[in-house]
Design an enzyme around this catalytic site. Structure first.
Site, short mmCIF file in Angstrom:
data_model
loop_
_atom_site.label_atom_id
_atom_site.label_comp_id
_atom_site.label_asym_id
_atom_site.label_seq_id
_atom_site.Cartn_x
_atom_site.Cartn_y
_atom_site.Cartn_z
N GLY A 163 8.82 -16.38 4.73
CA GLY A 163 7.50 -14.95 4.07
C GLY A 163 7.73 -14.55 3.14
O GLY A 163 9.75 -14.86 2.57
N ILE A 164 7.91 -12.83 2.64
CA ILE A 164 8.58 -11.84 1.81
C ILE A 164 10.00 -11.61 2.76
O ILE A 164 10.52 -11.21 1.73
CB ILE A 164 7.37 -10.50 1.11
CG1 ILE A 164 5.99 -10.83 1.35
CG2 ILE A 164 8.12 -9.61 0.20
CD1 ILE A 164 4.86 -10.33 0.78
N GLY A 165 10.38 -11.55 3.69
CA GLY A 165 11.24 -10.84 4.34
C GLY A 165 11.82 -11.86 4.16
O GLY A 165 13.48 -11.55 4.12
N TYR A 224 -4.61 -2.33 10.07
CA TYR A 224 -3.95 -2.13 9.31
C TYR A 224 -3.08 -1.00 8.60
O TYR A 224 -2.50 -0.08 7.95
CB TYR A 224 -4.28 -3.85 8.53
CG TYR A 224 -2.93 -3.85 7.75
CD1 TYR A 224 -1.93 -5.00 8.12
CD2 TYR A 224 -3.25 -4.41 6.28
CE1 TYR A 224 -1.00 -4.80 7.59
CE2 TYR A 224 -2.44 -4.83 5.59
CZ TYR A 224 -1.31 -5.50 5.99
OH TYR A 224 0.02 -6.04 5.04
N GLY A 229 11.65 -8.63 10.69
CA GLY A 229 11.21 -9.76 10.27
C GLY A 229 11.43 -10.87 8.94
O GLY A 229 10.12 -10.99 7.72
N SER A 277 1.08 -1.18 1.20
CA SER A 277 0.19 -2.13 1.20
C SER A 277 -0.62 -1.29 0.68
O SER A 277 -0.84 -0.50 0.74
CB SER A 277 -0.48 -2.92 2.02
OG SER A 277 -1.35 -3.83 1.54
N1 LIG Z 1 1.23 -10.86 1.74
C1 LIG Z 1 0.79 -9.81 1.61
O1 LIG Z 1 -0.34 -10.39 0.75
C2 LIG Z 1 1.13 -9.10 1.45
C3 LIG Z 1 0.85 -7.36 0.80
C4 LIG Z 1 1.09 -6.32 1.29
C5 LIG Z 1 2.02 -6.21 1.97
N2 LIG Z 1 2.49 -7.36 2.96
C6 LIG Z 1 3.31 -6.46 3.68
O2 LIG Z 1 4.84 -7.06 3.55
C7 LIG Z 1 5.28 -7.47 4.49
C8 LIG Z 1 5.99 -8.79 4.88
O3 LIG Z 1 4.63 -10.04 4.90
P1 LIG Z 1 4.21 -11.30 4.73
O4 LIG Z 1 3.28 -11.71 3.85
O5 LIG Z 1 6.02 -11.76 4.60
O6 LIG Z 1 4.21 -11.54 6.36
P2 LIG Z 1 4.64 -12.86 6.90
O7 LIG Z 1 5.33 -14.24 6.62
O8 LIG Z 1 3.39 -12.79 8.38
O9 LIG Z 1 5.49 -12.49 8.08
C9 LIG Z 1 5.83 -11.39 8.86
C10 LIG Z 1 6.86 -11.28 9.60
O10 LIG Z 1 6.92 -9.91 11.02
C11 LIG Z 1 7.70 -10.34 11.52
N3 LIG Z 1 6.80 -9.69 12.72
C12 LIG Z 1 5.77 -9.62 13.25
N4 LIG Z 1 5.93 -8.68 14.39
C13 LIG Z 1 6.44 -8.84 14.33
C14 LIG Z 1 7.59 -8.19 16.51
N5 LIG Z 1 6.77 -7.67 17.02
N6 LIG Z 1 9.09 -7.61 15.59
C15 LIG Z 1 9.62 -8.29 15.26
N7 LIG Z 1 9.59 -8.88 13.80
C16 LIG Z 1 7.59 -9.11 13.69
C17 LIG Z 1 7.13 -12.80 12.09
O11 LIG Z 1 8.59 -12.70 12.69
P3 LIG Z 1 6.84 -14.55 13.40
O12 LIG Z 1 7.60 -15.43 12.66
O13 LIG Z 1 8.42 -14.20 14.66
O14 LIG Z 1 5.86 -13.96 14.15
C18 LIG Z 1 7.03 -12.84 10.22
O15 LIG Z 1 8.97 -12.75 10.17
C19 LIG Z 1 4.34 -7.53 5.77
O16 LIG Z 1 4.39 -5.82 6.01
C20 LIG Z 1 3.18 -6.83 4.87
O17 LIG Z 1 1.79 -6.10 5.52
C21 LIG Z 1 1.97 -8.30 3.08
#
Ligand SMILES: NC(=O)c1ccc[n+]([C@@H]2O[C@H](COP(=O)([O-])OP(=O)(O)OC[C@H]3O[C@@H](n4cnc5c(N)ncnc54)[C@H](OP(=O)(O)O)[C@@H]3O)[C@@H](O)[C@H]2O)c1
Length: 310
Positions: free
Chosen positions: A48-50, A192, A44, A174
């Protein structure tokens, strides 16, 4: 007089804004450590973070593989990382974590291309999906993608990881995992918070199983991150959204700041001594009480194995 008071007021507001922003952005991890000759895989990572994590690894000289589900977004992210880092060893492979067959195909494919894996970051995640959304094999979407998909992926790549000296696995969890409880009934495996609790429990059990192999496994809360959601509302109510966004900014981190927590877990020298731990703000933190029940973690492992057909 009125002008002077106004200037003072603006200064105080600006100071409070900056102080809060600094406080909520958490500790800042800085390290000159290089990753030349290392291979890192981030799920992912097209946004975002990834994305920020993959970019950081590339800047440190690692070969980076973006594991993404959308080829257009992945290609764009690869181009951006190469352009920003100047490192051409950046590529992507397609994986859909909501489909066990796709994970198996990905794992076969990747193992034919690389013979070491120094860093695996299980970062991809979905949130806020309705209960009716299911993975290809019928699991709850959030539990299936965030936890079960990464459980299978990690297990399939384990031989490669074990044969790579001092390798690390980072499971992105998280702080909402504190809200969840996991029993033995797999019908309850949904939502979640449970998916994130399962990742912390999986981390503990895996670290135990890999004890003395040299592999480090940790879980991490990256922080609450500013996301780009709301862009569409922005066009409708631009001023209100901008003001709300400014307030929101005070209490959240940027994706880069969040990624630094993952980078810390992936490269810092003190992390291997804290194998199995849960990290937040670049420090080990006590996770949910449930994760201390070793039998519970083992049970989850056994059920997960059956669910993904290992
Ligand atoms: N944001 C926060 O405040 C927060 C807080 C705590 C923990 N986290 C965790 O941190 C991680 C990254 O969060 P983020 O905020 O960067 O999220 P994000 O911007 O929504 O990015 C999520 C990534 O996961 C990918 N993804 C989703 N479903 C998938 C699937 N079926 N197969 C492969 N890839 C998939 C998305 O791909 P697409 O681009 O194709 O959709 C995207 O690249 C997550 O695990 C999230 O739970 C986030």
């Amino acid at each position: 007089m009125i002008l002077e008071v106004s200037i003072y007021l603006v200064c105080i507001i600006l100071f409070c804004f900056l102080a809060n922003r600094l406080y909520f952005s958490g500790s800042r991890y800085k390290s000159e450590k290089k990753l030349n000759g290392k291979v890192a895989l981030v799920t992912g990572s097209d946004c975002g973070i990834g994305f920020e994590t993959a970019l950081d690894f590339a800047e440190r000289g690692a070969r980076v593989i973006l594991a993404c589900r959308n080829s257009l977004k992945a290609e764009k992210a690869v181009r951006k990382i190469i352009q920003k880092s100047g490192n051409k060893q950046v590529d992507y492979e397609l994986i859909d974590l909501s489909d066990l067959d796709s994970i198996k195909a990905f794992s076969r494919n990747i193992q034919s291309k690389i013979d070491q894996l120094d860093i695996l970051v299980n970062n991809a995640g979905v949130m806020g999906c309705p209960e009716s959304w299911k993975t290809k094999q019928g699991f709850d979407m959030q539990f299936g993608v965030n936890y079960l998909g990464h459980f299978l992926l990690t297990n399939l790549l384990l031989d490669l990881i074990k044969k790579t000296p001092k390798s690390r696995i980072i499971n992105v969890s998280s702080c909402v995992h504190y809200l969840a409880k996991i029993g033995l009934d797999s019908d309850e495996f949904k939502g979640y918070p449970k998916s994130k609790l399962a990742l912390v429990m999986f981390t503990k059990e895996l670290a135990k199983q890999l004890h003395s192999t040299g592999v480090t496994v940790v879980s991490v809360h990256p922080g609450i991150i500013i996301r780009n959601t709301g862009e569409s509302y922005c066009r409708l109510f631009p001023l209100i959204v901008k003001i709300l966004y400014l307030i929101y900014m005070i209490f959240t981190k940027s994706a880069y700041e969040g990624a630094m927590n993952i980078v810390f877990c992936a490269i810092d020298d003190q992390v291997p001594k804290l194998n199995g731990c849960y990290f937040s703000d670049c420090r080990p933190k006590e996770p949910s009480k449930q994760t201390f029940d070793e039998q519970n973690c083992k049970n989850l492992w056994e059920i997960s194995k059956k669910l993904v057909g290992l």
